[in-house]
Motif scaffolding. Structure first.
Motif, PDB file in Angstrom:
ATOM      1  N   VAL A   1       0.843  -1.199   0.000  1.00  0.00           N
ATOM      2  CA  VAL A   1       0.000   0.000   0.000  1.00  0.00           C
ATOM      3  C   VAL A   1       0.882   1.253   0.000  1.00  0.00           C
ATOM      4  CG1 VAL A   1      -1.668   1.333   1.353  1.00  0.00           C
ATOM      5  CG2 VAL A   1      -1.969  -1.127   1.081  1.00  0.00           C
ATOM      6  N   VAL A   2       1.946   1.232   0.829  1.00  0.00           N
ATOM      7  CA  VAL A   2       2.856   2.387   0.888  1.00  0.00           C
ATOM      8  C   VAL A   2       3.520   2.590  -0.477  1.00  0.00           C
ATOM      9  CG1 VAL A   2       4.994   3.239   1.925  1.00  0.00           C
ATOM     10  CG2 VAL A   2       3.248   2.210   3.371  1.00  0.00           C
ATOM     11  N   SER A   3       3.971   1.478  -1.099  1.00  0.00           N
ATOM     12  CA  SER A   3       4.608   1.584  -2.422  1.00  0.00           C
ATOM     13  C   SER A   3       3.635   2.188  -3.424  1.00  0.00           C
ATOM     14  CB  SER A   3       5.050   0.207  -2.919  1.00  0.00           C
ATOM     15  OG  SER A   3       5.911  -0.398  -2.011  1.00  0.00           O
ATOM     16  N   ALA A   4       2.386   1.697  -3.403  1.00  0.00           N
ATOM     17  CA  ALA A   4       1.385   2.211  -4.341  1.00  0.00           C
ATOM     18  C   ALA A   4       1.163   3.698  -4.113  1.00  0.00           C
ATOM     19  CB  ALA A   4       0.075   1.445  -4.169  1.00  0.00           C
ATOM     20  N   ALA A   5       1.084   4.090  -2.832  1.00  0.00           N
ATOM     21  CA  ALA A   5       0.853   5.503  -2.526  1.00  0.00           C
ATOM     22  C   ALA A   5       2.020   6.352  -3.026  1.00  0.00           C
ATOM     23  CB  ALA A   5       0.672   5.686  -1.023  1.00  0.00           C
ATOM     24  N   ILE A   6       3.248   5.842  -2.846  1.00  0.00           N
ATOM     25  CA  ILE A   6       4.425   6.610  -3.280  1.00  0.00           C
ATOM     26  C   ILE A   6       4.437   6.755  -4.802  1.00  0.00           C
ATOM     27  CG2 ILE A   6       6.948   6.485  -3.485  1.00  0.00           C
ATOM     28  CD1 ILE A   6       6.998   5.397  -0.638  1.00  0.00           C
ATOM     29  N   VAL A   7       4.198   5.624  -5.505  1.00  0.00           N
ATOM     30  CA  VAL A   7       4.191   5.692  -6.978  1.00  0.00           C
ATOM     31  C   VAL A   7       3.088   6.642  -7.448  1.00  0.00           C
ATOM     32  CG1 VAL A   7       3.850   4.379  -9.100  1.00  0.00           C
ATOM     33  CG2 VAL A   7       5.146   3.383  -7.250  1.00  0.00           C
ATOM     34  N   ALA A   8       1.915   6.523  -6.835  1.00  0.00           N
ATOM     35  CA  ALA A   8       0.802   7.389  -7.240  1.00  0.00           C
ATOM     36  C   ALA A   8       1.164   8.852  -7.021  1.00  0.00           C
ATOM     37  CB  ALA A   8      -0.458   7.026  -6.445  1.00  0.00           C
ATOM     38  N   PHE A   9       1.751   9.154  -5.858  1.00  0.00           N
ATOM     39  CA  PHE A   9       2.102  10.539  -5.540  1.00  0.00           C
ATOM     40  C   PHE A   9       3.146  11.068  -6.524  1.00  0.00           C
ATOM     41  CE2 PHE A   9       4.895  13.526  -3.272  1.00  0.00           C
ATOM     42  CZ  PHE A   9       3.980  14.532  -3.017  1.00  0.00           C
ATOM     43  N   ILE A  10       4.171  10.246  -6.792  1.00  0.00           N
ATOM     44  CA  ILE A  10       5.251  10.692  -7.676  1.00  0.00           C
ATOM     45  C   ILE A  10       4.717  10.931  -9.091  1.00  0.00           C
ATOM     46  CG2 ILE A  10       7.402   9.963  -8.803  1.00  0.00           C
ATOM     47  CD1 ILE A  10       7.994   8.428  -6.146  1.00  0.00           C
ATOM     48  N   ILE A  11       3.967   9.966  -9.604  1.00  0.00           N
ATOM     49  CA  ILE A  11       3.460  10.085 -10.973  1.00  0.00           C
ATOM     50  C   ILE A  11       2.464  11.249 -11.071  1.00  0.00           C
ATOM     51  CG2 ILE A  11       2.063   8.913 -12.743  1.00  0.00           C
ATOM     52  CD1 ILE A  11       4.899   7.896 -12.606  1.00  0.00           C
TER      53      ILE A  11
END
Lengths: 242, 410
Positions: free
Chosen positions: B302-312
């Motif tokens: 979930v943290v990885s998904a949130a980070i990728v979503a935020f960055i993109i």
């Protein structure tokens, strides 16, 4: 007036174009029946104070917003007649209309050649053919030596010439230029207008230049003044282009 | 058609690579967590493999010897050896304790500095092939003598020829083995069965003296004119005749379930086959840890998904004007969505490569065994790609909502 319109029918012709924002008591009529005609190879100025409807007209001409009424004809094709006559407005913008903006808005991660070649590529043309066409235009606009440079490495004038090349690359019948000389000094601004005139004649493109710029207004042979959503035409001085 | 995403990544490669490294470290932790779980399962498998047994006979109604305490008389194995289908039966004891070398630590001069928590396994001496003996050695020889020898797992750090202290006695390391660990990951130290029984049940000197005094004061044990009764009681109190389990090896072609049923019926013991013992270890001993690790994996995903979503999303917001221009000049929505999607997947690929590399590099440094399976890596890659695709949806939605009119002033 009717004769003039017939004569210039192969460029772009606008009759009674209207645009109303909102409904009821809060409705605002931005365009109240605009008439314009620009022939192929001709560059006309569109001037007017802030809030007069210049940008709305440009957006309607650019098929970005839908007018509320009137007619628009491009060449011998009716594109708007109380409703869009072209189903794919995206393709219309890509193939039939060239845009030059106040800032060049080049794609920062593509080099100069690919910035210009992107449009024919989007239209489905092969990469090689698209780049060849881009290189020809860059040469015609004297920026061939910067073909491999990134946009951030170009001067303001060079960027604007690349933007003009991008607008011309699909050989559109009309180019809409929104304050293309605003960020430039007098010399460079005149140079851009000269280029637009040369390219308009060379490619038989009708060019509408929206501007506030006092430096370039005397260069137009015809000027459309827009005020309160209506246009009236007058002859320009047409000087400074030699 | 040129790759807009590829060009954008190449143009801002530093931003992408550093973001990818950050994401990769997170993916590396996720892969390591999966590796820790796999290591625990593998430790359990190895524990069963190393015992060399087909059946485990333990105290009735217990799950011993690994999951529950189990005590059996040490002469029971003889009766099991007479049953049809049994090739060999051998006693075994297990005791987890602190084991320290007698040699001083060269750095600190303190022998306790190299003390290790280990599972001390008491096995019948006899060499290779005896149930309970380590399957293979990397140096030295198997236990052949009845006392004061040890074979240690190499991860204990003990050296061949070195002496270890277990309780009151010193043991010389005569062999080294590898991957001999308890279900908890503690390395094993094998010693002769008799010594292990003593170590397991031996009391300290003060306790023995106190117990002797209590027994001598008890008139039931210390009868006038019958001193041999007290001697017999004291001898019984200081000797141990218990073991934790009997490891049973079957003859070829014997049916484990049939032999296990015979032992249960006639010997009144609990008996587990290899499959049942595996189930006990995985379902009862490491199940809680596995759930714990699974929760961590979910949180990290979930943290990885949130980070990728935020960055993109941030990268996309930084290109709103370019996107407006692209839309104005006739770029299709799917081309713009494809550009964002490819960038998200590109970020995931960079992150996965970094994550897999760091997980492989730091796996040997972990105190417990970390097993990185290629299948887990493939599944991890698939999950990373899915997460990146899902995470890019927010940015794609934002990009598709950009009005091409934004490129025109006014």
């Amino acid at each position: 007036m009717a004769e003039l319109m017939t004569e210039r029918a192969q460029g772009i012709r606008i009759e009674g174009l209207r645009k109303r924002y909102g409904r009821g008591d809060t409705a605002v009529d931005a365009l109240r029946g605009v008439d314009m005609a620009v022939a192929p190879g001709e560059v006309v100025g569109l001037v007017g104070p802030s809030g007069s409807g210049k940008s709305t007209l440009l957006k309607c001409l650019g098929a970005v917003i839908e007018p509320s009424g009137g007619r628009m004809t491009l060449g011998d094709t009716s594109i708007y007649d109380e409703g869009w006559r072209i189903p794919d407005l995206r393709a219309l913008r890509r193939d039939k209309i060239g845009f030059v903006f106040q800032a060049p808005y080049l794609i920062p991660f593509l080099d100069v050649t690919d910035n210009v070649a992107l449009l024919p590529m989007l239209a489905g043309r092969p990469n090689g053919e698209s780049r060849e066409r881009a290189r020809e235009l860059l040469a015609a606009l004297d920026v061939a030596h910067r073909a491999r440079a990134m946009p951030s490495q170009l001067s303001g004038g060079e960027q604007q010439r690349v933007a003009i090349a991008r607008a011309l690359v699909n050989r559109p019948p009309v180019i809409l230029a929104d304050e293309p000389t605003a960020p430039l000094d007098s010399e460079r601004a005149l140079a851009v207008i000269r280029i637009l005139n040369r390219m308009a004649r060379q490619y038989q493109t009708a060019v509408i230049v929206v501007t506030h710029d006092e430096k370039i207004i005397p260069t137009f042979e015809r000027i459309y003044h827009i005020r309160d959503g209506r246009t009236h035409e007058e002859a320009g001085e047409g000087r400074g282009l030699e | 058609m040129i790759s807009l995403a590829g060009r954008d990544i190449l143009h801002g490669w530093g931003k992408f690579v550093f973001t990818g490294i950050g994401l990769g470290l997170l993916i590396g932790v996720t892969l390591s967590m999966a590796g820790i779980y796999r290591g625990m399962v593998d430790d359990a498998e190895v524990l069963l493999d190393n015992s060399g047994a087909d059946l485990w006979a333990v105290q009735k109604d217990t799950l011993g010897p690994y999951a529950e305490p189990s005590n059996l008389a040490d002469d029971l194995y003889r009766s099991l050896q007479t049953l049809p289908g049994v090739a060999r039966a051998a006693n075994v004891t297990y005791l987890t304790m602190q084991v320290s070398p007698l040699t001083d630590d060269p750095a600190t001069g303190d022998p306790n500095a190299r003390a290790r928590r280990a599972m001390v396994v008491g096995v019948v001496p006899g060499g290779f092939g005896e149930p309970g003996q380590p399957e293979s050695l990397v140096a030295g020889r198997h236990l052949t003598r009845g006392h004061y020898e040890a074979v240690a797992d190499i991860s204990t750090g003990f050296r061949l020829g070195e002496q270890l202290r277990i309780r009151r006695h010193a043991y010389r390391v005569v062999g080294l083995t590898r991957r001999a660990v308890s279900s908890g990951g503690d390395p094993m130290v094998f010693i002769p069965l008799k010594d292990a029984q003593e170590a397991q049940f031996l009391k300290d000197n003060d306790a023995i003296v106190a117990q002797r005094r209590r027994s001598a004061a008890n008139p039931a044990f210390n009868r006038p004119g019958q001193p041999q009764v007290l001697d017999a009681v004291l001898a019984a109190q200081t000797q141990s005749n218990s073991v934790n389990a009997i490891l049973v090896r079957l003859t070829p072609h014997a049916y484990p379930d049939q032999v296990a049923a015979d032992i249960r019926r006639w010997k009144h013991l609990s008996v587990y086959t290899r499959a049942e013992m595996n189930e006990i270890l995985q379902a009862k001993l490491i199940a809680t840890s596995a759930r714990q690790i699974f929760m961590f994996l979910v949180i990290l995903s979930v943290v990885s998904a949130a980070i990728v979503a935020f960055i993109i999303y941030t990268l996309t917001l930084g290109k709103i004007r370019e996107i407006a221009v692209l839309k104005l000049i006739g770029t299709r929505n799917r081309t713009i969505a494809g550009m964002i999607l490819q960038q998200a997947i590109g970020l995931g690929v960079i992150g996965f490569i970094v994550g897999k590399t760091v997980a492989t590099l730091w796996a040997p440094v972990f105190p417990k065994y970390v097993l990185l399976l290629p299948g887990d890596a493939a599944r991890g890659f698939l999950i990373v790609v899915i997460i990146c695709v899902l995470a890019s949806l927010v940015a794609i939605r934002a990009a598709l909502r950009v009005d091409p009119a934004e490129a025109i002033g006014g």
